[in-house]
Design an enzyme around this catalytic site. Structure first.
Site, PDB file in Angstrom:
ATOM      1  N   THR A  31       2.978  -2.529  -4.423  1.00 31.16           N
ATOM      2  CA  THR A  31       1.841  -2.209  -5.286  1.00 31.16           C
ATOM      3  C   THR A  31       2.293  -1.784  -6.668  1.00 31.16           C
ATOM      4  O   THR A  31       1.573  -1.964  -7.651  1.00 31.16           O
ATOM      5  CB  THR A  31       1.006  -1.101  -4.606  1.00 31.16           C
ATOM      6  OG1 THR A  31       0.538  -1.625  -3.364  1.00 31.16           O
ATOM      7  CG2 THR A  31      -0.175  -0.674  -5.440  1.00 31.16           C
ATOM      8  N   SER A  77       5.338  -5.262   0.969  1.00 32.93           N
ATOM      9  CA  SER A  77       6.459  -4.786   1.788  1.00 32.93           C
ATOM     10  C   SER A  77       6.319  -5.149   3.263  1.00 32.93           C
ATOM     11  O   SER A  77       7.271  -5.003   4.028  1.00 32.93           O
ATOM     12  CB  SER A  77       6.674  -3.287   1.614  1.00 32.93           C
ATOM     13  OG  SER A  77       5.657  -2.541   2.224  1.00 32.93           O
ATOM     14  N   THR A 110       4.983   0.499  -0.437  1.00 35.36           N
ATOM     15  CA  THR A 110       5.049   1.775   0.274  1.00 35.36           C
ATOM     16  C   THR A 110       4.908   1.632   1.789  1.00 35.36           C
ATOM     17  O   THR A 110       5.274   2.550   2.528  1.00 35.36           O
ATOM     18  CB  THR A 110       3.922   2.707  -0.213  1.00 35.36           C
ATOM     19  OG1 THR A 110       2.673   2.038  -0.028  1.00 35.36           O
ATOM     20  CG2 THR A 110       4.109   3.081  -1.662  1.00 35.36           C
ATOM     21  N   ASP A 111       4.381   0.488   2.256  1.00 34.16           N
ATOM     22  CA  ASP A 111       4.042   0.412   3.682  1.00 34.16           C
ATOM     23  C   ASP A 111       5.265   0.378   4.603  1.00 34.16           C
ATOM     24  O   ASP A 111       5.192   0.827   5.747  1.00 34.16           O
ATOM     25  CB  ASP A 111       3.131  -0.795   3.943  1.00 34.16           C
ATOM     26  CG  ASP A 111       1.760  -0.588   3.302  1.00 34.16           C
ATOM     27  OD1 ASP A 111       1.384   0.567   3.074  1.00 34.16           O
ATOM     28  OD2 ASP A 111       1.078  -1.584   3.019  1.00 34.16           O
TER      29      ASP A 111
END
Ligand SMILES: NC(=O)C[C@H](N)C(=O)O
Length: 345
Positions: A31, A77, A110-111
């Site tokens: 993101t 990710s 971030t995932d």
């Protein structure tokens, strides 16, 4: 995913300042490189903007460090694979040998950032700072959080105090250990935490304040060597729940060299699963017992595992235990040795 040695040249920049440290930025997507409808935080495409756009979005970054960007990938990710991990490890281990490279920042979605940070924490062979960051709002959103996260990550990577701390994550003004960091919110800008262990410190503007450090082995003290690997042993995760079908373990055994069970509570599962875990041990497929609860520890337990057919994960969450078991399997299938690693790392 083999990547040829990238061009990393700090002096080519018109802003090059020999007094400052040199930081390599390895961009993978997420993101932080996301683009969507102006000002909105939803419905955007992650991994859309190139690394130079991210660097240009940070005011006065050239006052913090000399940065050289490398575009490793530009993906959500969820699409990061162990091939990307091996590429990142090779790039960092090679570039860290250069005297003119002082630190690294990885930009990442971030995932799965908590997984990449733990993998690199175990396989990187340098004390130079390695910092991972990302953002929760796309670069095009109102109050995008990427520029501050990137600014503070570069500042930390250029800070000698950050040496030898293992891979770190900087997010929303917190410094977290790559081992323990976890995503704890699906959309808020303050999306990361370190469960029961507290964060390593804080960032205020470009200053770092450290308060604790991880006692678990990492980087130069870790025993894992991925320099000759082109793939990692496959390890799968089985999630236990009421009525969970033990047949899932039979299936996973057909595709995996090792299995992680995300058990209930302190890592428990039903009698049919206990029997199945015994069969897996006889078939030389190590099983690591974790918990689906994200804090606490999972230990040896004669009620659930009288014959010690499984290895307790200690304090790792299932997705991180999967990484340690996979790296362990590059060296041994011995239960005792693997169990020792789950206490050390
Ligand atoms: N905030 C984010 O980066 C989420 C995004 N889906 C990713 O992990 O790439």
């Amino acid at each position: 995913m083999i990547m040829p040695s990238p061009e990393v040249n700090f002096t080519a920049s018109p802003f090059y300042n020999p007094i400052l440290k040199n930081v390599v930025i390895l961009a993978t997507g997420g993101t932080i490189a996301g683009s969507g409808e102006a000002h909105k935080t939803l419905n955007y495409e992650p991994g859309a903007l190139p690394i130079q756009d991210l660097l240009d979005s940070v005011p006065h970054l050239e006052r913090v460090a000399n940065c050289a960007g490398v575009q490793v990938s530009n993906l959500c990710s969820a699409d990061i694979t162990s091939e990307h991990w091996l590429t990142l490890a090779t790039l960092i281990n090679t570039l860290a040998l250069r005297e003119d490279v002082h630190g690294f920042v990885i930009t990442h979605g971030t995932d799965t950032l908590d997984e990449t940070s733990y993998f690199l924490n175990l396989v990187i062979k340098t004390d130079k700072p390695v910092v991972i960051t990302g953002s929760m709002r796309p670069a095009t959103a109102i109050s995008a959080d990427g520029p501050l996260n990137l600014y503070q990550s570069v500042a930390l990577a250029a800070n000698p105090e950050a040496s030898g701390q293992g891979v770190m994550v900087v997010f929303a003004e917190g410094i977290y250990s790559g081992r323990d960091v976890q995503k704890v919110n699906t959309f808020k800008a303050n999306a990361f935490d370190e469960r029961d262990f507290g964060c390593l410190g804080y960032m205020r503007d470009s200053q770092a304040f450290f308060y604790t450090r991880s006692l678990k082995k990492h980087t130069t003290a870790a025993q894992f060597d991925v320099s000759t690997l082109v793939e990692l042993p496959e390890v799968s995760v089985a999630y236990f729940h009421v009525d969970a079908n033990p047949g899932i373990l039979d299936y996973l055994a057909t595709i995996s060299k090792g299995i992680i069970i995300a058990g209930a509570g302190g890592g428990i599962y039903s009698k049919p699963w206990i029997d199945k875990v015994g069969e897996l041990k006889n078939n030389n497929i190590p099983v690591v017992r974790c918990s689906r609860i994200s804090s606490g520890i999972t230990l040896k337990d004669s009620y659930i595992d009288l014959s010690a057919n499984s290895i307790p994960c200690n304090s790792l969450v299932p997705q991180k235990a999967r990484i340690l078991l996979s790296l362990a399997l590059t060296q041994t299938t011995g239960y005792e040795e693997i169990a020792a690693m789950f206490n050390e790392y």
